[in-house]
Write an enzyme that holds these catalytic residues in place. Structure first.
Site, mmCIF file in Angstrom:
data_model
loop_
_atom_site.group_PDB
_atom_site.id
_atom_site.type_symbol
_atom_site.label_atom_id
_atom_site.label_comp_id
_atom_site.label_asym_id
_atom_site.label_seq_id
_atom_site.Cartn_x
_atom_site.Cartn_y
_atom_site.Cartn_z
ATOM 1 N N HIS A 67 0.049 -22.426 4.202
ATOM 2 C CA HIS A 67 -1.113 -21.569 4.005
ATOM 3 C C HIS A 67 -0.764 -20.506 2.960
ATOM 4 O O HIS A 67 0.369 -20.021 2.909
ATOM 5 C CB HIS A 67 -1.493 -20.900 5.330
ATOM 6 C CG HIS A 67 -2.533 -19.848 5.160
ATOM 7 N ND1 HIS A 67 -3.758 -20.126 4.601
ATOM 8 C CD2 HIS A 67 -2.537 -18.524 5.427
ATOM 9 C CE1 HIS A 67 -4.466 -19.012 4.547
ATOM 10 N NE2 HIS A 67 -3.748 -18.020 5.041
ATOM 11 N N CYS A 126 -7.163 -19.224 9.318
ATOM 12 C CA CYS A 126 -6.175 -19.719 8.352
ATOM 13 C C CYS A 126 -5.300 -20.829 8.923
ATOM 14 O O CYS A 126 -4.626 -21.536 8.176
ATOM 15 C CB CYS A 126 -5.313 -18.569 7.838
ATOM 16 S SG CYS A 126 -6.281 -17.356 6.945
ATOM 17 N N ASN A 136 -6.640 -16.506 -1.199
ATOM 18 C CA ASN A 136 -6.578 -17.060 0.157
ATOM 19 C C ASN A 136 -7.913 -17.725 0.470
ATOM 20 O O ASN A 136 -8.925 -17.047 0.647
ATOM 21 C CB ASN A 136 -6.292 -15.919 1.140
ATOM 22 C CG ASN A 136 -6.207 -16.387 2.591
ATOM 23 O OD1 ASN A 136 -6.583 -17.503 2.908
ATOM 24 N ND2 ASN A 136 -5.722 -15.515 3.457
HETATM 25 N N1 COA Z 1 -6.366 -2.006 -4.818
HETATM 26 C C1 COA Z 1 -5.753 -0.811 -4.946
HETATM 27 N N2 COA Z 1 -5.228 -0.147 -3.914
HETATM 28 C C2 COA Z 1 -5.339 -0.710 -2.697
HETATM 29 C C3 COA Z 1 -5.962 -1.937 -2.495
HETATM 30 C C4 COA Z 1 -6.505 -2.598 -3.609
HETATM 31 N N3 COA Z 1 -7.114 -3.784 -3.531
HETATM 32 N N4 COA Z 1 -5.902 -2.262 -1.188
HETATM 33 C C5 COA Z 1 -5.263 -1.252 -0.574
HETATM 34 N N5 COA Z 1 -4.922 -0.314 -1.488
HETATM 35 C C6 COA Z 1 -4.206 0.934 -1.287
HETATM 36 C C7 COA Z 1 -4.311 1.444 0.120
HETATM 37 O O1 COA Z 1 -5.498 2.181 0.301
HETATM 38 C C8 COA Z 1 -3.063 2.288 0.241
HETATM 39 O O2 COA Z 1 -3.339 3.532 -0.350
HETATM 40 P P1 COA Z 1 -2.732 4.893 0.289
HETATM 41 O O3 COA Z 1 -1.229 4.706 0.227
HETATM 42 O O4 COA Z 1 -3.258 5.928 -0.621
HETATM 43 O O5 COA Z 1 -3.272 4.926 1.678
HETATM 44 C C9 COA Z 1 -2.049 1.586 -0.656
HETATM 45 O O6 COA Z 1 -2.813 0.713 -1.496
HETATM 46 C C10 COA Z 1 -1.021 0.775 0.094
HETATM 47 O O7 COA Z 1 -1.700 0.014 1.070
HETATM 48 P P2 COA Z 1 -0.920 -0.904 2.067
HETATM 49 O O8 COA Z 1 -1.890 -1.511 3.009
HETATM 50 O O9 COA Z 1 0.260 -0.176 2.627
HETATM 51 O O10 COA Z 1 -0.366 -1.994 1.051
HETATM 52 P P3 COA Z 1 0.534 -3.252 1.345
HETATM 53 O O11 COA Z 1 1.714 -3.236 0.481
HETATM 54 O O12 COA Z 1 0.739 -3.455 2.820
HETATM 55 O O13 COA Z 1 -0.386 -4.457 0.841
HETATM 56 C C11 COA Z 1 -1.866 -6.150 1.679
HETATM 57 C C12 COA Z 1 -1.652 -4.660 1.416
HETATM 58 C C13 COA Z 1 -3.232 -6.317 2.308
HETATM 59 C C14 COA Z 1 -1.815 -6.890 0.358
HETATM 60 C C15 COA Z 1 -0.717 -6.654 2.604
HETATM 61 O O14 COA Z 1 -0.611 -5.817 3.726
HETATM 62 C C16 COA Z 1 -0.936 -8.057 3.058
HETATM 63 O O15 COA Z 1 -0.898 -8.972 2.264
HETATM 64 N N6 COA Z 1 -1.127 -8.259 4.364
HETATM 65 C C17 COA Z 1 -1.372 -9.557 4.897
HETATM 66 C C18 COA Z 1 -2.785 -9.918 4.627
HETATM 67 C C19 COA Z 1 -3.088 -11.332 4.969
HETATM 68 O O16 COA Z 1 -2.261 -12.170 4.743
HETATM 69 N N7 COA Z 1 -4.286 -11.598 5.489
HETATM 70 C C20 COA Z 1 -4.755 -12.874 5.790
HETATM 71 C C21 COA Z 1 -3.911 -13.497 6.830
HETATM 72 S S1 COA Z 1 -4.129 -15.178 6.904
#
Ligand code: COA
Length: 342
Positions: A269, A117, A299
Protein backbone atom coordinates in the site's frame (compact mmCIF):
# COMPACT_ATOMS: atom_id res chain seq x y z
CA UNK A 1 -1.65 -34.88 -7.80
CA UNK A 2 -2.47 -31.25 -8.68
CA UNK A 3 -4.04 -29.01 -6.04
CA UNK A 4 -6.75 -26.42 -6.60
CA UNK A 5 -5.38 -22.96 -5.90
CA UNK A 6 -6.03 -19.47 -7.25
CA UNK A 7 -3.87 -17.01 -9.12
CA UNK A 8 -4.11 -13.52 -10.54
CA UNK A 9 -4.88 -14.17 -14.21
CA UNK A 10 -5.56 -10.56 -15.27
CA UNK A 11 -4.68 -7.10 -14.09
CA UNK A 12 -6.00 -3.67 -15.02
CA UNK A 13 -5.90 -0.08 -13.83
CA UNK A 14 -7.49 3.25 -14.57
CA UNK A 15 -6.82 6.77 -13.34
CA UNK A 16 -8.79 9.87 -14.33
CA UNK A 17 -6.99 12.16 -16.80
CA UNK A 18 -6.71 15.29 -14.60
CA UNK A 19 -3.19 15.41 -13.10
CA UNK A 20 -3.03 17.71 -10.07
CA UNK A 21 0.50 18.83 -9.27
CA UNK A 22 1.59 19.94 -5.81
CA UNK A 23 1.84 23.50 -7.13
CA UNK A 24 -1.75 23.37 -8.34
CA UNK A 25 -2.91 22.63 -4.78
CA UNK A 26 -1.53 25.98 -3.62
CA UNK A 27 -4.41 27.78 -5.34
CA UNK A 28 -6.78 26.33 -2.72
CA UNK A 29 -4.67 25.93 0.42
CA UNK A 30 -1.56 27.12 2.18
CA UNK A 31 0.94 24.42 1.24
CA UNK A 32 3.98 24.04 -1.00
CA UNK A 33 5.58 21.58 -3.37
CA UNK A 34 8.60 21.52 -1.04
CA UNK A 35 6.55 20.54 2.06
CA UNK A 36 4.60 17.83 0.23
CA UNK A 37 7.62 16.35 -1.55
CA UNK A 38 9.78 16.29 1.57
CA UNK A 39 7.14 14.91 3.96
CA UNK A 40 5.40 12.49 1.63
CA UNK A 41 7.31 11.95 -1.62
CA UNK A 42 4.14 12.80 -3.59
CA UNK A 43 4.68 14.96 -6.69
CA UNK A 44 1.23 14.69 -8.24
CA UNK A 45 -2.07 12.82 -8.03
CA UNK A 46 -4.92 12.16 -10.45
CA UNK A 47 -8.32 13.58 -9.54
CA UNK A 48 -11.65 12.95 -11.20
CA UNK A 49 -13.56 15.88 -12.70
CA UNK A 50 -15.50 17.50 -9.85
CA UNK A 51 -18.88 16.87 -11.45
CA UNK A 52 -21.16 13.90 -12.11
CA UNK A 53 -19.24 12.63 -15.15
CA UNK A 54 -17.14 10.11 -13.18
CA UNK A 55 -18.12 7.79 -10.35
CA UNK A 56 -16.10 5.24 -8.41
CA UNK A 57 -17.77 2.36 -10.28
CA UNK A 58 -17.10 4.24 -13.53
CA UNK A 59 -13.35 4.17 -12.86
CA UNK A 60 -13.65 0.58 -11.71
CA UNK A 61 -15.34 -0.64 -14.87
CA UNK A 62 -12.42 0.48 -17.07
CA UNK A 63 -9.89 -1.23 -14.79
CA UNK A 64 -12.07 -4.37 -14.76
CA UNK A 65 -12.39 -4.48 -18.55
CA UNK A 66 -8.58 -4.36 -18.83
CA UNK A 67 -8.21 -7.12 -16.24
CA UNK A 68 -10.82 -9.30 -17.99
CA UNK A 69 -9.13 -8.78 -21.37
CA UNK A 70 -5.73 -9.71 -19.93
CA UNK A 71 -7.24 -12.77 -18.33
CA UNK A 72 -8.83 -13.76 -21.64
CA UNK A 73 -12.29 -14.19 -20.18
CA UNK A 74 -15.62 -12.45 -20.73
CA UNK A 75 -17.47 -10.60 -17.97
CA UNK A 76 -20.10 -13.36 -18.17
CA UNK A 77 -17.44 -15.88 -17.03
CA UNK A 78 -17.05 -14.06 -13.69
CA UNK A 79 -18.67 -15.86 -10.74
CA UNK A 80 -18.55 -13.02 -8.22
CA UNK A 81 -17.61 -9.35 -7.89
CA UNK A 82 -15.80 -7.93 -4.85
CA UNK A 83 -15.51 -4.15 -4.64
CA UNK A 84 -13.20 -2.52 -2.09
CA UNK A 85 -13.77 1.20 -1.58
CA UNK A 86 -14.18 3.92 1.04
CA UNK A 87 -15.58 6.33 -1.53
CA UNK A 88 -18.65 4.53 -2.88
CA UNK A 89 -20.95 5.80 -5.63
CA UNK A 90 -23.71 6.15 -3.02
CA UNK A 91 -24.30 5.35 0.65
CA UNK A 92 -26.36 2.43 -0.63
CA UNK A 93 -26.53 0.24 -2.62
CA UNK A 94 -22.94 -0.97 -2.71
CA UNK A 95 -20.65 0.04 -5.57
CA UNK A 96 -20.35 -3.63 -6.61
CA UNK A 97 -24.01 -3.42 -7.69
CA UNK A 98 -23.35 -0.32 -9.79
CA UNK A 99 -20.32 -2.04 -11.32
CA UNK A 100 -22.26 -5.21 -12.01
CA UNK A 101 -24.87 -3.16 -13.89
CA UNK A 102 -22.16 -1.49 -15.97
CA UNK A 103 -20.53 -4.85 -16.78
CA UNK A 104 -23.93 -6.27 -17.71
CA UNK A 105 -23.68 -9.46 -15.65
CA UNK A 106 -26.87 -9.62 -13.57
CA UNK A 107 -27.43 -12.46 -11.11
CA UNK A 108 -23.93 -13.07 -9.75
CA UNK A 109 -23.08 -12.04 -6.16
CA UNK A 110 -21.80 -8.47 -5.79
CA UNK A 111 -20.01 -7.73 -2.52
CA UNK A 112 -18.72 -4.42 -1.15
CA UNK A 113 -16.00 -4.46 1.50
CA UNK A 114 -14.97 -1.57 3.74
CA UNK A 115 -11.39 -2.06 4.89
CA UNK A 116 -10.04 1.18 3.44
CA UNK A 117 -6.32 1.05 2.64
CA UNK A 118 -6.26 -2.66 3.56
CA UNK A 119 -9.29 -3.32 1.34
CA UNK A 120 -7.40 -4.96 -1.49
CA UNK A 121 -5.63 -7.46 0.78
CA UNK A 122 -8.88 -8.34 2.55
CA UNK A 123 -10.59 -8.66 -0.84
CA UNK A 124 -7.83 -10.88 -2.23
CA UNK A 125 -8.22 -13.24 0.74
CA UNK A 126 -11.98 -13.53 0.13
CA UNK A 127 -11.55 -14.07 -3.61
CA UNK A 128 -8.87 -16.70 -2.96
CA UNK A 129 -11.08 -18.60 -0.51
CA UNK A 130 -14.09 -18.67 -2.87
CA UNK A 131 -11.92 -19.98 -5.70
CA UNK A 132 -10.04 -22.51 -3.54
CA UNK A 133 -13.33 -23.79 -2.17
CA UNK A 134 -14.37 -24.56 -5.74
CA UNK A 135 -17.33 -22.15 -5.59
CA UNK A 136 -16.21 -19.89 -8.45
CA UNK A 137 -13.71 -20.31 -11.26
CA UNK A 138 -13.15 -16.56 -11.62
CA UNK A 139 -13.68 -13.75 -9.08
CA UNK A 140 -13.34 -10.13 -10.13
CA UNK A 141 -11.77 -7.96 -7.42
CA UNK A 142 -11.47 -4.20 -7.76
CA UNK A 143 -10.19 -1.43 -5.51
CA UNK A 144 -11.50 1.91 -6.70
CA UNK A 145 -11.59 5.35 -5.14
CA UNK A 146 -12.65 8.87 -5.89
CA UNK A 147 -11.33 10.58 -2.80
CA UNK A 148 -11.08 14.04 -4.31
CA UNK A 149 -14.79 14.82 -4.03
CA UNK A 150 -14.75 14.21 -0.26
CA UNK A 151 -11.64 16.17 0.67
CA UNK A 152 -11.52 19.56 2.37
CA UNK A 153 -9.53 21.62 -0.12
CA UNK A 154 -9.08 24.57 2.22
CA UNK A 155 -6.00 25.02 4.43
CA UNK A 156 -7.94 23.35 7.26
CA UNK A 157 -7.87 20.04 5.35
CA UNK A 158 -4.36 20.26 3.90
CA UNK A 159 -2.88 17.52 6.12
CA UNK A 160 -5.11 14.96 4.38
CA UNK A 161 -5.97 16.49 1.03
CA UNK A 162 -2.42 16.56 -0.33
CA UNK A 163 -2.05 12.82 0.31
CA UNK A 164 -4.93 11.35 -1.63
CA UNK A 165 -5.54 10.55 -5.28
CA UNK A 166 -8.27 8.89 -7.35
CA UNK A 167 -7.85 5.63 -9.25
CA UNK A 168 -8.87 2.02 -9.70
CA UNK A 169 -7.02 -1.28 -9.93
CA UNK A 170 -8.61 -4.64 -10.71
CA UNK A 171 -7.59 -8.28 -10.76
CA UNK A 172 -9.22 -11.46 -11.96
CA UNK A 173 -8.59 -14.22 -9.43
CA UNK A 174 -8.87 -17.55 -11.25
CA UNK A 175 -8.68 -21.23 -10.39
CA UNK A 176 -5.43 -22.96 -11.22
CA UNK A 177 -4.09 -26.48 -10.75
CA UNK A 178 -0.74 -26.41 -8.95
CA UNK A 179 1.58 -29.44 -8.77
CA UNK A 180 3.99 -28.04 -6.20
CA UNK A 181 2.15 -26.02 -3.52
CA UNK A 182 5.22 -25.51 -1.35
CA UNK A 183 6.29 -21.95 -0.57
CA UNK A 184 9.32 -22.32 -2.86
CA UNK A 185 7.27 -23.55 -5.79
CA UNK A 186 7.76 -21.52 -8.97
CA UNK A 187 4.16 -22.06 -10.10
CA UNK A 188 1.91 -19.02 -10.04
CA UNK A 189 -0.58 -19.00 -7.15
CA UNK A 190 -1.68 -17.10 -4.05
CA UNK A 191 0.16 -18.49 -1.01
CA UNK A 192 -1.53 -16.92 2.03
CA UNK A 193 -3.17 -13.85 3.56
CA UNK A 194 -2.80 -12.45 7.07
CA UNK A 195 -5.43 -9.99 8.26
CA UNK A 196 -5.75 -7.80 11.34
CA UNK A 197 -7.74 -4.92 12.79
CA UNK A 198 -7.78 -2.85 15.98
CA UNK A 199 -10.99 -0.88 16.39
CA UNK A 200 -9.67 1.04 19.39
CA UNK A 201 -8.11 3.35 16.77
CA UNK A 202 -11.31 3.72 14.72
CA UNK A 203 -11.52 7.44 15.52
CA UNK A 204 -7.95 8.22 14.40
CA UNK A 205 -8.65 8.01 10.69
CA UNK A 206 -12.32 8.39 9.91
CA UNK A 207 -15.03 10.07 7.90
CA UNK A 208 -17.97 10.24 10.29
CA UNK A 209 -20.74 11.75 8.27
CA UNK A 210 -23.05 10.34 6.99
CA UNK A 211 -23.34 7.72 9.72
CA UNK A 212 -25.47 6.58 12.61
CA UNK A 213 -23.00 7.78 15.24
CA UNK A 214 -24.44 11.20 14.36
CA UNK A 215 -27.71 12.35 15.90
CA UNK A 216 -29.23 11.80 12.51
CA UNK A 217 -27.68 10.08 9.49
CA UNK A 218 -26.36 13.21 7.75
CA UNK A 219 -26.94 16.35 9.83
CA UNK A 220 -27.14 19.41 7.56
CA UNK A 221 -25.52 21.57 10.26
CA UNK A 222 -22.27 19.55 9.91
CA UNK A 223 -21.77 20.95 6.44
CA UNK A 224 -19.26 22.55 6.11
CA UNK A 225 -18.00 21.61 9.58
CA UNK A 226 -14.99 19.36 10.15
CA UNK A 227 -16.94 16.13 10.49
CA UNK A 228 -18.29 16.51 6.99
CA UNK A 229 -14.74 15.72 5.83
CA UNK A 230 -12.31 12.87 6.50
CA UNK A 231 -10.12 13.43 9.58
CA UNK A 232 -6.80 11.91 10.53
CA UNK A 233 -4.40 11.81 13.44
CA UNK A 234 -1.50 11.79 10.95
CA UNK A 235 1.42 11.21 13.32
CA UNK A 236 -0.30 8.32 15.08
CA UNK A 237 -1.26 6.75 11.75
CA UNK A 238 2.35 7.07 10.60
CA UNK A 239 3.70 5.46 13.80
CA UNK A 240 1.35 2.49 13.50
CA UNK A 241 1.87 2.07 9.75
CA UNK A 242 5.66 1.81 10.07
CA UNK A 243 5.25 -0.81 12.82
CA UNK A 244 2.38 -2.90 11.46
CA UNK A 245 3.39 -3.19 7.80
CA UNK A 246 6.80 -4.79 8.41
CA UNK A 247 5.32 -6.88 11.24
CA UNK A 248 2.57 -8.38 9.07
CA UNK A 249 4.95 -8.91 6.13
CA UNK A 250 7.19 -10.93 8.48
CA UNK A 251 4.16 -12.84 9.78
CA UNK A 252 3.30 -13.85 6.20
CA UNK A 253 6.87 -14.97 5.51
CA UNK A 254 7.17 -16.92 8.76
CA UNK A 255 3.86 -18.69 8.14
CA UNK A 256 5.34 -19.97 4.88
CA UNK A 257 8.80 -20.79 6.22
CA UNK A 258 10.33 -18.03 4.08
CA UNK A 259 12.81 -15.26 4.79
CA UNK A 260 12.86 -11.60 3.75
CA UNK A 261 15.53 -12.37 1.14
CA UNK A 262 13.18 -14.82 -0.57
CA UNK A 263 10.89 -11.96 -1.58
CA UNK A 264 11.60 -10.62 -5.06
CA UNK A 265 9.37 -7.56 -4.81
CA UNK A 266 7.24 -5.84 -2.18
CA UNK A 267 4.20 -4.16 -3.74
CA UNK A 268 2.73 -2.48 -0.68
CA UNK A 269 0.00 0.00 0.00
CA UNK A 270 1.23 3.52 -0.83
CA UNK A 271 0.59 6.20 1.79
CA UNK A 272 3.87 8.07 2.14
CA UNK A 273 7.35 7.58 0.68
CA UNK A 274 8.77 7.86 4.21
CA UNK A 275 6.60 4.87 5.22
CA UNK A 276 7.95 2.89 2.22
CA UNK A 277 11.53 3.78 3.18
CA UNK A 278 11.02 2.89 6.84
CA UNK A 279 9.47 -0.41 5.77
CA UNK A 280 12.60 -1.21 3.72
CA UNK A 281 14.83 -0.15 6.61
CA UNK A 282 12.95 -2.30 9.18
CA UNK A 283 13.20 -5.40 7.02
CA UNK A 284 16.76 -4.65 5.96
CA UNK A 285 15.97 -4.75 2.24
CA UNK A 286 17.16 -2.31 -0.39
CA UNK A 287 14.56 0.39 -1.24
CA UNK A 288 14.56 -0.88 -4.87
CA UNK A 289 12.81 -4.02 -3.65
CA UNK A 290 9.90 -1.91 -2.34
CA UNK A 291 7.98 -0.76 -5.39
CA UNK A 292 6.94 2.92 -5.32
CA UNK A 293 4.06 4.63 -7.08
CA UNK A 294 3.43 7.28 -4.43
CA UNK A 295 5.11 10.10 -6.40
CA UNK A 296 2.75 9.69 -9.36
CA UNK A 297 -0.58 8.75 -7.78
CA UNK A 298 -0.50 9.65 -4.07
CA UNK A 299 -2.59 7.42 -1.83
CA UNK A 300 -5.41 5.81 -3.80
CA UNK A 301 -6.46 3.72 -0.77
CA UNK A 302 -7.94 0.35 -1.91
CA UNK A 303 -6.44 0.84 -5.39
CA UNK A 304 -2.75 1.33 -4.50
CA UNK A 305 -1.74 -2.34 -4.56
CA UNK A 306 -3.37 -3.38 -7.87
CA UNK A 307 -2.13 -0.12 -9.44
CA UNK A 308 1.33 -0.96 -8.06
CA UNK A 309 1.17 -4.48 -9.54
CA UNK A 310 0.11 -3.08 -12.92
CA UNK A 311 2.87 -0.46 -12.89
CA UNK A 312 5.47 -3.00 -11.77
CA UNK A 313 4.59 -5.29 -14.69
CA UNK A 314 4.74 -2.32 -17.07
CA UNK A 315 8.15 -1.31 -15.70
CA UNK A 316 9.45 -4.86 -16.20
CA UNK A 317 10.05 -5.25 -12.44
CA UNK A 318 7.43 -7.94 -11.88
CA UNK A 319 7.97 -11.14 -13.83
CA UNK A 320 6.53 -14.66 -13.76
CA UNK A 321 7.89 -16.85 -10.96
CA UNK A 322 8.68 -13.93 -8.64
CA UNK A 323 7.65 -14.05 -4.99
CA UNK A 324 5.61 -10.94 -4.22
CA UNK A 325 4.57 -9.64 -0.81
CA UNK A 326 1.84 -7.02 -0.46
CA UNK A 327 1.45 -5.32 2.93
CA UNK A 328 -1.15 -2.71 3.76
CA UNK A 329 -2.25 -0.52 6.64
CA UNK A 330 -5.19 1.84 6.96
CA UNK A 331 -8.21 3.22 8.69
CA UNK A 332 -9.84 0.97 11.26
CA UNK A 333 -7.01 0.52 12.05
CA UNK A 334 -6.74 -2.45 9.70
CA UNK A 335 -3.63 -4.11 8.33
CA UNK A 336 -2.72 -7.24 6.43
CA UNK A 337 -0.40 -8.92 3.97
CA UNK A 338 -0.71 -11.30 1.05
CA UNK A 339 2.04 -13.46 -0.32
CA UNK A 340 1.86 -14.66 -3.89
CA UNK A 341 3.96 -16.29 -6.53
CA UNK A 342 3.46 -14.20 -9.69
N1 COA B 1 1.30 21.73 3.77
C1 COA B 1 2.01 22.52 4.60
N2 COA B 1 2.05 22.35 5.92
C2 COA B 1 1.33 21.33 6.43
C3 COA B 1 0.58 20.47 5.63
C4 COA B 1 0.56 20.70 4.24
N3 COA B 1 -0.12 19.94 3.38
N4 COA B 1 -0.01 19.54 6.40
C5 COA B 1 0.35 19.80 7.66
N5 COA B 1 1.17 20.88 7.68
C6 COA B 1 1.82 21.52 8.82
C7 COA B 1 1.11 21.25 10.11
O1 COA B 1 0.05 22.15 10.31
C8 COA B 1 2.23 21.42 11.12
O2 COA B 1 2.37 22.79 11.35
P1 COA B 1 2.73 23.33 12.84
O3 COA B 1 4.07 22.69 13.17
O4 COA B 1 2.79 24.79 12.64
O5 COA B 1 1.61 22.85 13.69
C9 COA B 1 3.47 20.96 10.37
O6 COA B 1 3.12 20.96 8.98
C10 COA B 1 3.95 19.58 10.75
O7 COA B 1 2.83 18.72 10.78
P2 COA B 1 2.96 17.22 11.20
O8 COA B 1 1.61 16.61 11.20
O9 COA B 1 3.80 17.10 12.43
O10 COA B 1 3.83 16.68 9.98
P3 COA B 1 4.36 15.22 9.72
O11 COA B 1 5.81 15.26 9.49
O12 COA B 1 3.84 14.25 10.73
O13 COA B 1 3.68 14.85 8.32
C11 COA B 1 1.83 13.61 7.43
C12 COA B 1 2.28 14.84 8.21
C13 COA B 1 0.32 13.64 7.34
C14 COA B 1 2.43 13.67 6.03
C15 COA B 1 2.37 12.34 8.16
O14 COA B 1 2.01 12.40 9.52
C16 COA B 1 1.83 11.08 7.57
O15 COA B 1 2.15 10.75 6.45
N6 COA B 1 1.03 10.33 8.33
C17 COA B 1 0.45 9.13 7.85
C18 COA B 1 -0.70 9.47 6.98
C19 COA B 1 -1.25 8.29 6.27
O16 COA B 1 -0.50 7.45 5.87
N7 COA B 1 -2.57 8.24 6.10
C20 COA B 1 -3.24 7.24 5.39
C21 COA B 1 -3.05 5.93 6.04
S1 COA B 1 -3.43 4.64 5.01
Amino acid sequence: MPHLRSRISGLGMCVPPWVVSNDELTQWMDTSDEWITQRTGIRQRHWAAQDTSTSTSGLAVDACRDALAQSGIAATDVGMIIFATLSPDAVFPGSACFLQGKLGVPGIPALDIRQQCTGFVYGLSIADLYVRAGLHEHVLLVGSEIQSKALDKSTRGRDMTVLFGDGAGAVVVSATQVEDVSARSKESFLLSHHLHADGSFAEDLLFRSPGTSNRIWNPPELVPEREAYPQMNGRLVFQHAVKRMPEVALEALEANGLAVDDVDLFVNHQANKRINDKFAESLGVSPEKVFDTIDLYGNTTAATIPIGLAEAVKAGKLKPGMLVACAAFGSGFTWGASLLRW
